[in-house]
Motif scaffolding. Structure first.
Motif, PDB file in Angstrom:
ATOM      1  N   PRO A  54       5.288 -25.453  11.528  1.00 14.56           N
ATOM      2  CA  PRO A  54       3.936 -24.953  11.272  1.00 14.56           C
ATOM      3  C   PRO A  54       3.941 -23.434  11.159  1.00 14.56           C
ATOM      4  O   PRO A  54       4.765 -22.753  11.770  1.00 14.56           O
ATOM      5  CB  PRO A  54       3.153 -25.416  12.497  1.00 14.56           C
ATOM      6  CG  PRO A  54       4.174 -25.461  13.594  1.00 14.56           C
ATOM      7  CD  PRO A  54       5.453 -25.898  12.927  1.00 14.56           C
ATOM      8  N   ALA A  55       3.032 -22.901  10.366  1.00 15.46           N
ATOM      9  CA  ALA A  55       2.937 -21.454  10.195  1.00 15.46           C
ATOM     10  C   ALA A  55       1.519 -21.098   9.795  1.00 15.46           C
ATOM     11  O   ALA A  55       0.800 -21.917   9.212  1.00 15.46           O
ATOM     12  CB  ALA A  55       3.929 -20.964   9.143  1.00 15.46           C
TER      13      ALA A  55
ATOM     14  N   ARG B 204      10.180 -13.278   1.591  1.00 15.37           N
ATOM     15  CA  ARG B 204      11.451 -12.926   2.229  1.00 15.37           C
ATOM     16  C   ARG B 204      11.808 -13.913   3.333  1.00 15.37           C
ATOM     17  O   ARG B 204      12.852 -13.790   3.964  1.00 15.37           O
ATOM     18  CB  ARG B 204      11.364 -11.524   2.816  1.00 15.37           C
ATOM     19  CG  ARG B 204      10.945 -10.446   1.823  1.00 15.37           C
ATOM     20  CD  ARG B 204      10.678  -9.130   2.549  1.00 15.37           C
ATOM     21  NE  ARG B 204       9.635  -9.276   3.543  1.00 15.37           N
ATOM     22  CZ  ARG B 204       9.544  -8.553   4.660  1.00 15.37           C
ATOM     23  NH1 ARG B 204      10.444  -7.618   4.909  1.00 15.37           N
ATOM     24  NH2 ARG B 204       8.551  -8.742   5.503  1.00 15.37           N
ATOM     25  N   GLY B 205      10.909 -14.881   3.614  1.00 11.48           N
ATOM     26  CA  GLY B 205      11.156 -15.840   4.673  1.00 11.48           C
ATOM     27  C   GLY B 205      10.526 -15.485   5.999  1.00 11.48           C
ATOM     28  O   GLY B 205      10.699 -16.207   6.984  1.00 11.48           O
ATOM     29  N   VAL B 206       9.793 -14.368   6.073  1.00 10.40           N
ATOM     30  CA  VAL B 206       9.148 -13.979   7.327  1.00 10.40           C
ATOM     31  C   VAL B 206       7.975 -14.920   7.592  1.00 10.40           C
ATOM     32  O   VAL B 206       7.112 -15.113   6.732  1.00 10.40           O
ATOM     33  CB  VAL B 206       8.653 -12.528   7.280  1.00 10.40           C
ATOM     34  CG1 VAL B 206       7.901 -12.170   8.562  1.00 10.40           C
ATOM     35  CG2 VAL B 206       9.832 -11.582   7.080  1.00 10.40           C
ATOM     36  N   ARG B 207       7.962 -15.519   8.765  1.00 14.63           N
ATOM     37  CA  ARG B 207       6.929 -16.487   9.154  1.00 14.63           C
ATOM     38  C   ARG B 207       5.973 -15.860  10.154  1.00 14.63           C
ATOM     39  O   ARG B 207       6.402 -15.194  11.100  1.00 14.63           O
ATOM     40  CB  ARG B 207       7.582 -17.723   9.774  1.00 14.63           C
ATOM     41  CG  ARG B 207       6.620 -18.670  10.492  1.00 14.63           C
ATOM     42  CD  ARG B 207       7.383 -19.812  11.160  1.00 14.63           C
ATOM     43  NE  ARG B 207       6.521 -20.587  12.038  1.00 14.63           N
ATOM     44  CZ  ARG B 207       6.330 -20.350  13.331  1.00 14.63           C
ATOM     45  NH1 ARG B 207       6.975 -19.332  13.915  1.00 14.63           N
ATOM     46  NH2 ARG B 207       5.510 -21.106  14.048  1.00 14.63           N
TER      47      ARG B 207
ATOM     48  N   ASP C 149      10.340 -19.219  17.712  1.00  9.38           N
ATOM     49  CA  ASP C 149      11.380 -18.193  17.620  1.00  9.38           C
ATOM     50  C   ASP C 149      12.499 -18.463  18.622  1.00  9.38           C
ATOM     51  O   ASP C 149      13.690 -18.320  18.300  1.00  9.38           O
ATOM     52  CB  ASP C 149      10.783 -16.804  17.859  1.00  9.38           C
ATOM     53  CG  ASP C 149      10.003 -16.295  16.659  1.00  9.38           C
ATOM     54  OD1 ASP C 149      10.437 -16.551  15.523  1.00  9.38           O
ATOM     55  OD2 ASP C 149       8.960 -15.654  16.854  1.00  9.38           O
ATOM     56  N   ARG C 150      12.133 -18.871  19.845  1.00  5.47           N
ATOM     57  CA  ARG C 150      13.159 -19.170  20.849  1.00  5.47           C
ATOM     58  C   ARG C 150      13.986 -20.385  20.448  1.00  5.47           C
ATOM     59  O   ARG C 150      15.201 -20.431  20.667  1.00  5.47           O
ATOM     60  CB  ARG C 150      12.516 -19.399  22.218  1.00  5.47           C
ATOM     61  CG  ARG C 150      12.024 -18.119  22.895  1.00  5.47           C
ATOM     62  CD  ARG C 150      11.618 -18.374  24.333  1.00  5.47           C
ATOM     63  NE  ARG C 150      10.380 -19.129  24.435  1.00  5.47           N
ATOM     64  CZ  ARG C 150       9.163 -18.583  24.470  1.00  5.47           C
ATOM     65  NH1 ARG C 150       9.029 -17.263  24.390  1.00  5.47           N
ATOM     66  NH2 ARG C 150       8.085 -19.331  24.578  1.00  5.47           N
ATOM     67  N   SER C 151      13.325 -21.377  19.862  1.00  7.31           N
ATOM     68  CA  SER C 151      14.025 -22.612  19.502  1.00  7.31           C
ATOM     69  C   SER C 151      14.882 -22.434  18.259  1.00  7.31           C
ATOM     70  O   SER C 151      16.041 -22.876  18.207  1.00  7.31           O
ATOM     71  CB  SER C 151      13.007 -23.740  19.270  1.00  7.31           C
ATOM     72  OG  SER C 151      12.286 -24.012  20.456  1.00  7.31           O
TER      73      SER C 151
ATOM     74  N   GLU D 188       9.367  -8.507  12.804  1.00  6.11           N
ATOM     75  CA  GLU D 188      10.019  -7.951  13.984  1.00  6.11           C
ATOM     76  C   GLU D 188      11.452  -8.451  14.023  1.00  6.11           C
ATOM     77  O   GLU D 188      11.776  -9.489  13.431  1.00  6.11           O
ATOM     78  CB  GLU D 188       9.269  -8.371  15.245  1.00  6.11           C
ATOM     79  CG  GLU D 188       7.827  -7.856  15.304  1.00  6.11           C
ATOM     80  CD  GLU D 188       7.108  -8.338  16.543  1.00  6.11           C
ATOM     81  OE1 GLU D 188       7.353  -7.755  17.626  1.00  6.11           O
ATOM     82  OE2 GLU D 188       6.314  -9.292  16.438  1.00  6.11           O
ATOM     83  N   PRO D 189      12.341  -7.747  14.734  1.00  6.03           N
ATOM     84  CA  PRO D 189      13.762  -8.132  14.732  1.00  6.03           C
ATOM     85  C   PRO D 189      14.009  -9.560  15.210  1.00  6.03           C
ATOM     86  O   PRO D 189      14.965 -10.203  14.756  1.00  6.03           O
ATOM     87  CB  PRO D 189      14.404  -7.108  15.678  1.00  6.03           C
ATOM     88  CG  PRO D 189      13.519  -5.909  15.582  1.00  6.03           C
ATOM     89  CD  PRO D 189      12.121  -6.462  15.425  1.00  6.03           C
ATOM     90  N   HIS D 190      13.177 -10.081  16.130  1.00  8.11           N
ATOM     91  CA  HIS D 190      13.449 -11.416  16.666  1.00  8.11           C
ATOM     92  C   HIS D 190      12.919 -12.537  15.767  1.00  8.11           C
ATOM     93  O   HIS D 190      13.196 -13.713  16.020  1.00  8.11           O
ATOM     94  CB  HIS D 190      12.826 -11.563  18.061  1.00  8.11           C
ATOM     95  CG  HIS D 190      11.326 -11.518  18.062  1.00  8.11           C
ATOM     96  ND1 HIS D 190      10.630 -10.346  18.298  1.00  8.11           N
ATOM     97  CD2 HIS D 190      10.387 -12.469  17.827  1.00  8.11           C
ATOM     98  CE1 HIS D 190       9.330 -10.604  18.233  1.00  8.11           C
ATOM     99  NE2 HIS D 190       9.165 -11.875  17.936  1.00  8.11           N
ATOM    100  N   ASP D 191      12.180 -12.211  14.718  1.00  9.84           N
ATOM    101  CA  ASP D 191      11.627 -13.239  13.841  1.00  9.84           C
ATOM    102  C   ASP D 191      12.750 -13.985  13.122  1.00  9.84           C
ATOM    103  O   ASP D 191      13.625 -13.362  12.524  1.00  9.84           O
ATOM    104  CB  ASP D 191      10.694 -12.616  12.798  1.00  9.84           C
ATOM    105  CG  ASP D 191       9.433 -12.037  13.404  1.00  9.84           C
ATOM    106  OD1 ASP D 191       9.045 -12.495  14.497  1.00  9.84           O
ATOM    107  OD2 ASP D 191       8.840 -11.132  12.784  1.00  9.84           O
ATOM    108  N   VAL D 192      12.706 -15.305  13.170  1.00  9.77           N
ATOM    109  CA  VAL D 192      13.685 -16.132  12.464  1.00  9.77           C
ATOM    110  C   VAL D 192      13.157 -16.421  11.062  1.00  9.77           C
ATOM    111  O   VAL D 192      12.028 -16.873  10.901  1.00  9.77           O
ATOM    112  CB  VAL D 192      13.936 -17.449  13.229  1.00  9.77           C
ATOM    113  CG1 VAL D 192      14.914 -18.335  12.458  1.00  9.77           C
ATOM    114  CG2 VAL D 192      14.487 -17.146  14.623  1.00  9.77           C
ATOM    115  N   ARG D 193      13.965 -16.125  10.042  1.00  7.17           N
ATOM    116  CA  ARG D 193      13.520 -16.286   8.655  1.00  7.17           C
ATOM    117  C   ARG D 193      13.518 -17.742   8.215  1.00  7.17           C
ATOM    118  O   ARG D 193      14.452 -18.497   8.520  1.00  7.17           O
ATOM    119  CB  ARG D 193      14.416 -15.504   7.691  1.00  7.17           C
ATOM    120  CG  ARG D 193      14.746 -14.113   8.134  1.00  7.17           C
ATOM    121  CD  ARG D 193      13.546 -13.204   8.220  1.00  7.17           C
ATOM    122  NE  ARG D 193      13.892 -12.091   9.084  1.00  7.17           N
ATOM    123  CZ  ARG D 193      13.058 -11.525   9.928  1.00  7.17           C
ATOM    124  NH1 ARG D 193      11.825 -11.945  10.010  1.00  7.17           N
ATOM    125  NH2 ARG D 193      13.452 -10.525  10.681  1.00  7.17           N
TER     126      ARG D 193
END
Length: 243
Positions: free
Chosen positions: A167-168, A174-177, A186-188, A214-219
């Motif tokens: 979900p988003a 660029r894949g940023v969610r 993000d943790r998962s 942000e750096p921790h964002d998963v693409r």
């Protein structure tokens, strides 16, 4: 339904087929068309805060009519029919409130033979997962969620899957969610192998050119919209723009 003892052999077969899966689900870039109302146009020039983005997207979703939402959700369910091969594992979600998607989306995956994993939450931990066996086995949970009651596969349940449907609130090319801000996904997703397709589901006008990141964002690797269906994103573009 297969037992978990079959997972090892299934995963070996999946590894050999994953390149073919990528080819089969990746449409030409020319198909990535979006339309959105003029009053919904959002760029970093006027919105540079994730919190502002979230308010705007949620407000726009609340303004959707029931008929608009129904038609969009039917299209999303239709796009799921060929997304995952029978007997493969796919992680998905139970839509809440105005989130794109419906129970039909999950039932299409299940009825086509996929093993569907759904998440449940534990405070400040990655999501845990259980097999979806039907709407009657979902129970109310925190934050207005509905969660599965099957055996807990733990966070490592994601090691079984061939694709993850996520979900988003919005996603950019660029894949940023943009999520809701709790950080569960993000943790998962940080624990997932790099060859697993990550498919964000959003409305047509929620696929945008650029989001705050942000750096921790998963693409995300793909996006699925009601009109555009499954579309390839370009996480490599994010890396290039930051280097």
């Amino acid at each position: 339904m297969r037992g978990l003892a079959d997972v090892g052999s299934t995963q070996k077969a999946a590894n050999g087929d994953r390149e073919a899966w990528h080819r089969s689900v990746t449409p030409p870039r020319t198909h990535t068309l979006i339309t959105r109302p003029a009053d919904f146009e959002m760029t970093l020039h006027d919105i540079d805060s994730k919190a502002v983005w979230r308010r705007r997207v949620l407000q726009a979703r609340r303004q959707q009519s029931g008929d608009e939402r129904y038609r969009a959700n039917q299209c999303i369910a239709d796009h799921m029919r060929n997304l995952v091969q029978p007997e493969r594992f796919v992680a998905a979600y139970v839509p809440m409130d105005s989130e794109p998607g419906s129970m039909s989306m999950l039932d299409v995956l299940k009825d086509n033979g996929a093993q569907v994993l759904l998440p449940f939450t534990s405070a400040n931990r990655p999501l845990s997962w259980a097999v979806y066996s039907g709407a009657d086995d979902l129970v109310p949970a925190a934050f207005g969620l509905r969660e599965p009651t099957g055996p807990d596969l733990g966070p490592d349940g994601l090691s079984l899957v061939d694709a993850i449907i996520i979900p988003a609130l919005a996603v950019d090319r660029r894949g940023v969610r943009l999520g809701r801000g709790a950080g569960y996904y993000d943790r998962s997703l940080a624990m997932v192998r790099g060859d697993i397709p990550l498919i964000a589901v959003v409305n047509d006008d929620e696929l945008v050119s650029r989001l705050p990141d942000e750096p921790h964002d998963v693409r995300m690797t793909h996006v699925l919209t009601p009109t555009g269906g499954l579309q390839l994103l370009d996480p490599a573009l994010f890396v290039a723009m930051r280097s």
